[in-house]
Design an enzyme around this catalytic site. Structure first.
Site, PDB file in Angstrom:
ATOM      1  N   LYS A  48       0.840  -1.203   0.000  1.00 15.19           N
ATOM      2  CA  LYS A  48       0.000   0.000   0.000  1.00 15.19           C
ATOM      3  C   LYS A  48       0.879   1.259   0.000  1.00 15.19           C
ATOM      4  CE  LYS A  48      -0.111  -0.334   5.025  1.00 15.19           C
ATOM      5  NZ  LYS A  48      -0.829  -0.927   6.160  1.00 15.19           N
ATOM      6  N   ARG A 147      -9.910  -0.309  15.033  1.00 11.99           N
ATOM      7  CA  ARG A 147      -9.768   0.517  13.842  1.00 11.99           C
ATOM      8  C   ARG A 147     -10.741  -0.072  12.834  1.00 11.99           C
ATOM      9  NH1 ARG A 147      -3.828   1.465  11.378  1.00 11.99           N
ATOM     10  NH2 ARG A 147      -4.413  -0.559  10.546  1.00 11.99           N
ATOM     11  N   TYR A 269      18.163  29.621   8.899  1.00 14.84           N
ATOM     12  CA  TYR A 269      17.000  30.420   9.313  1.00 14.84           C
ATOM     13  C   TYR A 269      16.851  30.426  10.827  1.00 14.84           C
ATOM     14  CZ  TYR A 269      15.075  30.587   4.555  1.00 14.84           C
ATOM     15  OH  TYR A 269      14.864  30.826   3.218  1.00 14.84           O
ATOM     16  N   MET A 322      13.692  24.288   2.889  1.00 13.31           N
ATOM     17  CA  MET A 322      12.976  23.598   1.805  1.00 13.31           C
ATOM     18  C   MET A 322      13.924  22.813   0.898  1.00 13.31           C
ATOM     19  SD  MET A 322      10.532  25.101  -1.188  1.00 13.31           S
ATOM     20  CE  MET A 322       9.502  26.056  -0.091  1.00 13.31           C
TER      21      MET A 322
HETATM   22  C1  LIG Z   1      -0.030  -1.835   6.777  1.00 13.40           C
HETATM   23  C2  LIG Z   1      -0.582  -3.136   7.204  1.00 13.40           C
HETATM   24  C3  LIG Z   1       0.234  -4.261   7.330  1.00 13.40           C
HETATM   25  C4  LIG Z   1       1.739  -4.191   7.236  1.00 13.40           C
HETATM   26  O1  LIG Z   1       2.221  -3.643   8.456  1.00 13.40           O
HETATM   27  P1  LIG Z   1       3.771  -3.464   8.789  1.00 13.40           P
HETATM   28  O2  LIG Z   1       3.782  -3.026  10.200  1.00 13.40           O
HETATM   29  O3  LIG Z   1       4.280  -2.431   7.858  1.00 13.40           O
HETATM   30  O4  LIG Z   1       4.420  -4.784   8.567  1.00 13.40           O
HETATM   31  C5  LIG Z   1      -0.368  -5.478   7.611  1.00 13.40           C
HETATM   32  N1  LIG Z   1      -1.717  -5.555   7.798  1.00 13.40           N
HETATM   33  C6  LIG Z   1      -2.530  -4.482   7.709  1.00 13.40           C
HETATM   34  C7  LIG Z   1      -3.974  -4.638   7.947  1.00 13.40           C
HETATM   35  C8  LIG Z   1      -1.988  -3.236   7.436  1.00 13.40           C
HETATM   36  O5  LIG Z   1      -2.788  -2.166   7.366  1.00 13.40           O
END
Ligand SMILES: *Cc1c(COP(=O)(O)O)cnc(C)c1O
Length: 391
Positions: A48, A147, A269, A322
């Site tokens: 993702k 969640r 800065y 930046m």
């Molecule tokens: C992002 C995610 C993972 C992977 O998690 P990591 O901590 O990056 O290994 C696995 N399962 C779900 C549901 C996630 O949202």
């Protein structure tokens, strides 16, 4: 693409100022290590967020070539992009569930929603009937992170609903751990027990609980399929113990100018950093636009952030701006730090988890916020397909 040739995307290396090298061979090796650690469980991959910011178009085919067959994205849009990067046999789960009215998109792209409510289950079941075939999906049950997912009681209501259940092709039962990176946290054991009980309610359905850190909690957590993300990309899944993964992301800034300043002079800065002695300062072309967190600016707590130049760790001084940042290179031999020299900000010498800690964040955020202005190089990896779809 031939193996071990760096593939260049973005402006030529000498024009961008900052360079991100993504080691696809290291991602493949990390996947193999995690697969070995997971024992008899299948090892999937969370890709993702554009493979945690590293470029899913390169990362996903590399994982496929290493042997990975099951992939997890967050959004259906990500799933649609991923589908065209992988052979049709690749299994793709969409973790954010079934978006309302979008079942046809999932079916067309052969995406499996990880269903999170009874409404979603009803919609997917009804779509399958219309489509003429019960399409595969996961059921995501919340065992304590609060969640996404069915609550245990909503899950009971689902499995008691024969009308829906008869029309669902349940390929996976999954849940997600809240505290896997803290092995002694009591929530781990609670979630482990709750998930084991859920599994018994759906005999014969594959089960998945562990993310990266979860794989290291032991065989009670790995079930049939594990879902590592950050560990594939070099993040430490067992901190504070030493990192069993190889570094993947290598971020370098180029020295634009080296200057000598006298004691009493300030840098950057806000004049937040002041020299207490004659100091040689290297100004690097890497700033917050490139994804270097502004919170790496010099500060008293937790020590200054560091960059690696000319074989040494050097403190970051003054504010990250930046387009640039400053580093105290007084200790570096003059000939090893010149205009054009590359300074490592993340990589083999400065671990991503270290930089994240200096910045007051985690490796996940650091990676996913890396910018687009630097040159991206992809190195290593077998049979990497760069642009053309595989199938
Ligand atoms: C992002 C995610 C993972 C992977 O998690 P990591 O901590 O990056 O290994 C696995 N399962 C779900 C549901 C996630 O949202």
């Amino acid at each position: 693409m031939t193996a071990h040739n760096a593939h260049i995307s973005g402006p030529p290396t000498d024009l961008a100022g900052a360079v991100l090298t993504v080691d696809l061979g290291a991602i493949q090796e990390n996947w193999k290590r995690l697969a070995a650690k997971a024992g008899s469980a299948e090892c999937g991959a969370a890709v993702k967020g554009n493979a945690y910011g590293l470029g899913v178009d390169h990362v996903a085919p590399a994982l496929w070539a290493a042997g990975c067959r099951t992939f997890f994205v967050a959004r259906p849009m990500e799933g649609g992009e991923l589908r065209h990067l992988l052979p049709r046999e690749a299994v793709i789960y969409v973790l954010d569930g079934l978006f309302p009215g979008q079942a046809e998109f999932y079916a067309r792209e052969d995406l499996r929603p990880a269903l999170i409510t009874i409404e979603e289950a009803r919609e997917w079941a009804a779509f399958g009937t219309e489509y003429g075939r019960n399409l595969p999906c996961a059921i995501h049950v919340d065992t304590g992170i609060n969640r996404l997912g069915f609550s245990p009681s909503a899950f009971e209501a689902l499995i008691a609903n024969n009308e829906i259940m008869a029309r669902l092709n349940l390929a996976l039962l999954m849940s997600h751990l809240a505290c896997a990176d803290e092995p002694n946290h009591p929530l781990n054991a609670r979630q482990k027990t709750a998930f084991a009980a859920l599994r018994r309610r759906l005999p014969g359905v594959k089960a998945s609980l562990a993310n990266s850190s979860g794989i290291f909690l032991g065989s009670d957590y790995t079930h049939d399929l594990v879902r590592p993300g950050i560990a594939l990309y070099g993040g430490n899944p067992v901190a504070p113990h030493s990192n069993p993964m190889l570094p993947v992301a290598h971020l370098e800034g180029t020295v634009l100018q080296v200057r000598e300043i006298a004691a009493g002079e300030s840098v950057g800065y806000g004049a937040t950093w002041r020299a207490t002695r004659q100091t040689r300062v290297a100004v690097l072309g890497a700033g917050y636009k490139d994804g270097v967190p502004r919170s790496l600016s010099s500060r008293a707590t937790n020590g200054p952030a560091q960059a690696f130049i000319g074989g040494r760790r050097c403190p970051v001084i003054g504010r990250v701006s930046m387009d640039m940042m400053a580093v105290d290179v007084t200790a570096v031999p003059v000939d090893l730090c010149q205009r054009g020299t590359r300074a490592e900000l993340i990589g083999r010498n400065i671990a991503i988890d270290e930089t994240a800690e200096w910045a007051g964040t985690i490796s996940y955020e650091l990676l996913t916020r890396l910018g687009q202005r630097f040159t991206r190089l992809y190195s290593g990896g077998e049979s990497i397909i760069s642009k053309a779809p595989l199938s």
